[in-house]
Design a protein around this motif. Structure first.
Motif, mmCIF file in Angstrom:
data_model
loop_
_atom_site.group_PDB
_atom_site.id
_atom_site.type_symbol
_atom_site.label_atom_id
_atom_site.label_comp_id
_atom_site.label_asym_id
_atom_site.label_seq_id
_atom_site.Cartn_x
_atom_site.Cartn_y
_atom_site.Cartn_z
ATOM 1 N N MET A 123 -31.866 22.822 -13.326
ATOM 2 C CA MET A 123 -31.184 22.201 -12.181
ATOM 3 C C MET A 123 -32.183 21.708 -11.145
ATOM 4 O O MET A 123 -31.982 20.664 -10.528
ATOM 5 C CB MET A 123 -30.191 23.183 -11.554
ATOM 6 C CG MET A 123 -29.006 23.455 -12.458
ATOM 7 S SD MET A 123 -27.661 24.386 -11.713
ATOM 8 C CE MET A 123 -28.478 25.707 -10.883
ATOM 9 N N SER A 178 -32.619 17.931 -9.940
ATOM 10 C CA SER A 178 -32.564 17.591 -8.522
ATOM 11 C C SER A 178 -33.770 16.734 -8.122
ATOM 12 O O SER A 178 -33.643 15.781 -7.350
ATOM 13 C CB SER A 178 -32.517 18.870 -7.675
ATOM 14 O OG SER A 178 -32.295 18.575 -6.319
ATOM 15 N N LEU A 233 -21.322 23.141 -13.163
ATOM 16 C CA LEU A 233 -22.538 22.456 -12.720
ATOM 17 C C LEU A 233 -23.030 21.461 -13.771
ATOM 18 O O LEU A 233 -23.477 20.364 -13.438
ATOM 19 C CB LEU A 233 -23.635 23.471 -12.401
ATOM 20 C CG LEU A 233 -23.437 24.293 -11.140
ATOM 21 C CD1 LEU A 233 -24.502 25.380 -11.043
ATOM 22 C CD2 LEU A 233 -23.457 23.423 -9.899
ATOM 23 N N ILE A 292 -23.614 17.509 -13.198
ATOM 24 C CA ILE A 292 -24.885 16.848 -13.501
ATOM 25 C C ILE A 292 -24.662 15.683 -14.463
ATOM 26 O O ILE A 292 -25.168 14.580 -14.249
ATOM 27 C CB ILE A 292 -25.895 17.863 -14.098
ATOM 28 C CG1 ILE A 292 -26.363 18.825 -13.012
ATOM 29 C CG2 ILE A 292 -27.083 17.143 -14.730
ATOM 30 C CD1 ILE A 292 -27.158 20.012 -13.548
ATOM 31 N N LEU A 324 -28.388 22.807 -19.952
ATOM 32 C CA LEU A 324 -27.796 23.849 -19.113
ATOM 33 C C LEU A 324 -26.710 24.595 -19.879
ATOM 34 O O LEU A 324 -26.640 25.827 -19.844
ATOM 35 C CB LEU A 324 -27.238 23.222 -17.831
ATOM 36 C CG LEU A 324 -26.859 24.168 -16.707
ATOM 37 C CD1 LEU A 324 -28.028 25.052 -16.305
ATOM 38 C CD2 LEU A 324 -26.362 23.374 -15.504
#
Length: 198
Positions: free
Chosen positions: A24, A28, A84, A88, A187
Motif C-alpha cells: 500500500m 501510495s 482496500l 486501489i 494485496l
C-alpha cells in the motif's frame, strides 16, 4: 547489545519484505508522491510499535482467554484488506485529470496495523521470541517496540521510494491503472495464507 542486534535483524527482515503495509505504501508513492504519502508512512512507523507494546503488555493474554475475539479481528482485517484492494484497483490517477482515491491518513494507517495479518504475526513472533519469562516483561517489550520504531522508518522509506521511482516509469494512464490492479491483486494474495486451512 547482542539481543538488540538480533531484534533489529528480525525487524528489518520482516519490515523490508513485501506485505500489506509495503504494497500500500508503494502504491501510495506511485499515485500520490512522497509529500502526500508521509502521513501514511508515519502511521505505519508509529502505529506498529504501539501495537507491539500493547500485545507485549497483555493483549495476547486477552486473546488466549477469548480466542473468538482474535478470530473476529482476523476476519475484520481480511475484509478490510479486500476493501482496500478494491479501492486501489479502482482508483483513478492524476494522469486522468481526476483522482477518486486519497492517501491513507496517519490515523487510518496506524489503525490498519490492528487488522494487518502480517503485522500480527511479526508482533506476536517478536514478543514470543525475544522475551524471557524470568525477567521483568515491561522493559523487554519496550526494547522490542523501540527497535521496531527505529527500523520501521528506513524500511518504509524504501518502499515509498520504489513507488515514487515507479511513477516516473508509468508515463501513461493505462500503465498506472495496470499497476494499481497488480498491486490490488498482490494485496489480496498477501491474505491467502490467513484464510487457507491450517
Amino acid at each position: 547489545m547482542e539481543l538488540v542486534f538480533a531484534i533489529a535483524l528480525f525487524a528489518f527482515s520482516s519490515g523490508i519484505t513485501p506485505g500489506p503495509n509495503n504494497i500500500m505504501l508503494m502504491t501510495s508513492g506511485v499515485n500520490f508522491g512522497i509529500r502526500l504519502s508521509l502521513p501514511h508512512l508515519a502511521g505505519i512507523c508509529i502505529g506498529f510499535p504501539c501495537m507491539v507494546l500493547a500485545i507485549g503488555l497483555g493483549l495476547s493474554a486477552v486473546f488466549q482467554t477469548y480466542p473468538l475475539l482474535h478470530l473476529v479481528i482476523k476476519y475484520v482485517g481480511i475484509a478490510y484488506l479486500l476493501y482496500l484492494a478494491w479501492l486501489i484497483a479502482n482508483s483513478s490517477s492524476r494522469m486522468e485529470g481526476k483522482q477518486t482515491a486519497k492517501p491513507l491518513s496517519f490515523l487510518q494507517a496506524a489503525a490498519f496495523q490492528w487488522v494487518n495479518p502480517k503485522g500480527w504475526i511479526m508482533a506476536v513472533g517478536a514478543i514470543a521470541t525475544y522475551t524471557v519469562m524470568d525477567k521483568p516483561l515491561t522493559p523487554q517489550v519496550i526494547t522490542i517496540a523501540s527497535v521496531f520504531l527505529s527500523v520501521a522508518l528506513p524500511c518504509a522509506l524504501v518502499w515509498l521510494g520504489f513507488g515514487v521511482a515507479l511513477k516516473r516509469l508509468l508515463k501513461h494512464q493505462r500503465q498506472q491503472k495496470a499497476f494499481n490492479i497488480t498491486m490490488a491483486l498482490l494485496l489480496v494474495a498477501s491474505i491467502i495464507p490467513m484464510i487457507a486451512p491450517q
